[in-house]
Enzyme design. Structure first.
Site, mmCIF file in Angstrom:
data_model
loop_
_atom_site.group_PDB
_atom_site.id
_atom_site.type_symbol
_atom_site.label_atom_id
_atom_site.label_comp_id
_atom_site.label_asym_id
_atom_site.label_seq_id
_atom_site.Cartn_x
_atom_site.Cartn_y
_atom_site.Cartn_z
ATOM 1 N N ASP A 2 27.710 55.448 53.940
ATOM 2 C CA ASP A 2 26.309 55.885 54.027
ATOM 3 C C ASP A 2 26.230 57.234 54.733
ATOM 4 O O ASP A 2 25.173 57.859 54.753
ATOM 5 C CB ASP A 2 25.503 54.878 54.865
ATOM 6 C CG ASP A 2 26.084 54.816 56.266
ATOM 7 O OD1 ASP A 2 27.240 54.377 56.404
ATOM 8 O OD2 ASP A 2 25.408 55.268 57.208
ATOM 9 N N ASP A 36 34.549 53.910 60.082
ATOM 10 C CA ASP A 36 33.855 54.457 61.262
ATOM 11 C C ASP A 36 33.740 55.979 61.132
ATOM 12 O O ASP A 36 34.735 56.646 60.861
ATOM 13 C CB ASP A 36 34.632 54.096 62.537
ATOM 14 C CG ASP A 36 34.691 52.593 62.756
ATOM 15 O OD1 ASP A 36 33.683 51.921 62.471
ATOM 16 O OD2 ASP A 36 35.745 52.087 63.178
HETATM 17 C C1 LIG Z 1 32.109 50.116 60.179
HETATM 18 S S1 LIG Z 1 33.126 48.717 59.956
HETATM 19 C C2 LIG Z 1 33.027 48.398 58.201
HETATM 20 C C3 LIG Z 1 33.442 46.991 57.857
HETATM 21 C C4 LIG Z 1 33.448 46.668 56.338
HETATM 22 N N1 LIG Z 1 34.406 47.503 55.627
HETATM 23 C C5 LIG Z 1 32.082 46.818 55.739
HETATM 24 O O1 LIG Z 1 31.865 47.781 54.974
HETATM 25 O O2 LIG Z 1 31.226 45.974 56.001
HETATM 26 C C6 LIG Z 1 34.737 49.454 60.106
HETATM 27 C C7 LIG Z 1 35.837 48.418 60.218
HETATM 28 O O3 LIG Z 1 37.100 49.090 60.194
HETATM 29 C C8 LIG Z 1 37.930 48.579 61.213
HETATM 30 N N2 LIG Z 1 38.858 49.645 61.588
HETATM 31 C C9 LIG Z 1 38.527 50.825 62.146
HETATM 32 N N3 LIG Z 1 39.609 51.568 62.362
HETATM 33 C C10 LIG Z 1 40.663 50.840 61.929
HETATM 34 C C11 LIG Z 1 42.052 51.075 61.913
HETATM 35 N N4 LIG Z 1 42.567 52.212 62.411
HETATM 36 N N5 LIG Z 1 42.872 50.124 61.393
HETATM 37 C C12 LIG Z 1 42.335 48.956 60.901
HETATM 38 N N6 LIG Z 1 41.012 48.672 60.913
HETATM 39 C C13 LIG Z 1 40.190 49.605 61.422
HETATM 40 C C14 LIG Z 1 36.970 48.196 62.322
HETATM 41 O O4 LIG Z 1 37.503 47.263 63.219
HETATM 42 C C15 LIG Z 1 35.796 47.634 61.527
HETATM 43 O O5 LIG Z 1 35.949 46.260 61.257
#
Ligand SMILES: C[S@@+](CC[C@H](N)C(=O)[O-])C[C@H]1O[C@@H](n2cnc3c(N)ncnc32)[C@H](O)[C@@H]1O
Length: 207
Positions: free
Chosen positions: A148, A112
């Site tokens: 990205d 994120d």
């Molecule tokens: C933007 S998505 C990307 C998902 C995947 N890696 C992809 O590229 O398709 C970010 C993922 O990271 C997880 N995430 C964000 N912060 C996190 C944290 N502090 N600990 C574990 N997971 C986290 C979110 O729930 C989400 O599923």
């Protein structure tokens, strides 16, 4: 990642209990194999394909959203993957869940971006997280980061360098680069790429 509440969540979780592990179970399942983790594994596409390509390595996907973790675990169960699991949890509890200096690779895929400056400390490449990753990484370990988002990429390069990581194999257009041949696409990667965004990637080594 936005997720609707999962229908039959507890029953489905029970059904894939062999793939949704806690830290003790994970250590047992790993059985001295090389260990790699993906932080924020989402629905698990990258995790599954990585495990299928490298059967001698054990892969752990860490995901804090229950619905996504469940989908990832179900994917592993459907494929009967012997060398991967999902851990439901937050990056904040990494050092409680993994032994020190045991992890060879940490994958950060499309983390994120937290675009507001006041949220910079929440970015998974912020220096306090990098300090946590260092505790986990083996001496020849590395973080493999792709995104990205140009602003997040520039920010991360700076954080890596200021935290003492050595940067290698950087590209600002992964899909047009020589690394694409071995690249495993994630869900977000295909999504952003289809919208015309180029993908930035770098490897950050301890040594
Ligand atoms: C933007 S998505 C990307 C998902 C995947 N890696 C992809 O590229 O398709 C970010 C993922 O990271 C997880 N995430 C964000 N912060 C996190 C944290 N502090 N600990 C574990 N997971 C986290 C979110 O729930 C989400 O599923």
């Amino acid at each position: 990642m936005r997720m609707r509440k999962k229908k039959n969540g507890p029953a489905r979780m029970q059904a894939c209990a062999d793939y949704l592990l806690d830290s003790g179970q994970m250590e047992q399942a790993c059985e001295g194999k090389e260990l790699r983790i993906e932080i924020g594994c989402g629905k698990g596409t990258f995790l599954l394909e990585s495990a299928e390509r490298e059967p001698d390595v054990f892969f752990v996907g860490i995901e804090r959203v229950f619905g996504a973790a469940l989908l990832a675990a179900e994917k592993l169960r459907e494929a009967q993957t012997p060398n991967a699991c999902v851990m439901l949890g937050d990056v904040m509890s990494l050092s409680e869940n993994f032994p020190a200096h045991r992890v060879s690779r940490i994958y950060l895929n499309f983390s994120d971006p937290w675009p507001k400056a006041r949220h910079a400390k929440r970015r998974l490449t912020y220096r306090t997280f990098l300090a946590e990753y260092k505790k986990l990484l083996a001496p020849d370990g590395a973080i493999l980061f792709k995104t990205d988002n140009v602003q997040l990429f520039e920010f991360s390069l700076q954080e890596f360098e200021e935290s003492g990581f050595l940067l290698r194999n950087r590209t600002d257009d992964l899909h047009a680069s020589k690394w694409e041949a071995d690249n495993i696409h994630t869900e977000y990667e295909d999504n952003f790429s289809a919208k015309g965004f180029s993908i930035h990637r770098v490897e950050a080594y301890l040594d």
